[in-house]
Write a protein that holds these residues in place. Sequence first.
Motif, short mmCIF file in Angstrom:
data_model
loop_
_atom_site.label_atom_id
_atom_site.label_comp_id
_atom_site.label_asym_id
_atom_site.label_seq_id
_atom_site.Cartn_x
_atom_site.Cartn_y
_atom_site.Cartn_z
N SER A 1 16.09 10.60 13.15
CA SER A 1 14.65 10.88 12.82
C SER A 1 14.05 12.39 13.67
N GLU A 2 13.43 12.14 14.92
CA GLU A 2 13.66 13.34 15.72
C GLU A 2 13.78 14.39 15.68
N PHE A 3 15.57 14.28 15.96
CA PHE A 3 16.11 15.41 15.90
C PHE A 3 15.98 16.07 14.16
N LYS A 4 16.31 15.30 13.35
CA LYS A 4 15.87 16.02 12.17
C LYS A 4 14.15 16.67 11.41
N LYS A 5 13.21 16.32 12.38
CA LYS A 5 11.90 16.72 12.74
C LYS A 5 12.05 17.94 13.34
N TYR A 6 12.95 17.85 14.55
CA TYR A 6 13.07 19.27 15.42
C TYR A 6 14.17 20.46 15.01
N ILE A 7 14.52 19.91 13.89
CA ILE A 7 15.77 20.75 13.15
C ILE A 7 14.99 21.33 11.95
N LEU A 8 13.74 21.07 11.48
CA LEU A 8 13.02 21.70 9.82
C LEU A 8 11.83 22.30 10.90
N ASN A 9 10.88 22.70 11.93
CA ASN A 9 10.33 23.18 13.07
C ASN A 9 10.73 24.15 13.53
N ASN A 10 12.32 24.29 13.67
CA ASN A 10 12.56 25.28 14.82
C ASN A 10 12.97 26.33 13.55
N SER A 11 12.28 27.63 13.68
CA SER A 11 12.67 29.07 12.57
C SER A 11 14.08 29.01 13.29
N LEU A 12 14.71 29.65 14.44
CA LEU A 12 16.39 30.18 14.80
C LEU A 12 17.31 29.12 14.08
N MET B 1 26.10 20.43 11.99
CA MET B 1 26.70 21.34 12.10
C MET B 1 24.90 21.83 11.48
N LEU B 2 24.63 23.16 12.87
CA LEU B 2 23.49 23.86 12.46
C LEU B 2 24.20 25.01 12.58
N LYS B 3 23.21 26.52 12.19
CA LYS B 3 23.05 27.61 12.09
C LYS B 3 22.13 28.50 12.44
N LYS C 1 18.30 29.02 25.72
CA LYS C 1 17.04 27.99 25.60
C LYS C 1 16.68 27.22 24.28
N LEU C 2 17.66 27.60 23.32
CA LEU C 2 17.34 26.53 22.17
C LEU C 2 18.43 25.97 22.75
N LEU C 3 19.78 26.26 22.82
CA LEU C 3 20.92 25.06 23.94
C LEU C 3 19.92 23.40 24.71
N ASP C 4 19.36 24.21 25.47
CA ASP C 4 18.50 23.23 26.02
C ASP C 4 17.54 22.28 25.38
#
Length: 139
Positions: A80-91, A105-107, A118-121
């Motif tokens: 759930s926390e990772f999904k929130k991170y994904i949804l809030n990251n414009s990159l 799988m992220l694009k 920075k994103l990978l970190d």
Amino acid sequence: MNMIDKTDTEILNLLIENSRAQWQEIGDRVHLTGQAVKNRINKMEKLNIIEGYTLKVNLHKLGKSLIAFITVFMKSSNHSEFKKYILNNSLIIEATRISGDGCYMLKAAVLDDKELTKLLDEILEYGNYKVNLAIENVK
């Protein structure tokens, strides 16, 4: 039970080609009136066959010179926390939960290797990753 017919499929293909096409223009190509096309499109929207309309953006012209495909291997089963991170990251412009090799799988579209790093970190807080960079967009 078949929800759509051959004409509906033709209309969908024309909308995929150009989602801004006018109903009358589509009607001329599928031998219907503009109003009939509108009614069929409305029906497909109500059936959730058409879920929405999108805009295709040339990311390179916006300075996003690197496209990265990132396979994420989660550290925990609490996603759930990772999904929130994904949804809030414009990159991150696309994200799919997958089976097989990895969990997601992220694009991502980034300016340069510094922004990618920075994103990978940040992703490392949630799990490990494998990165593939796009070298040519074929389709």
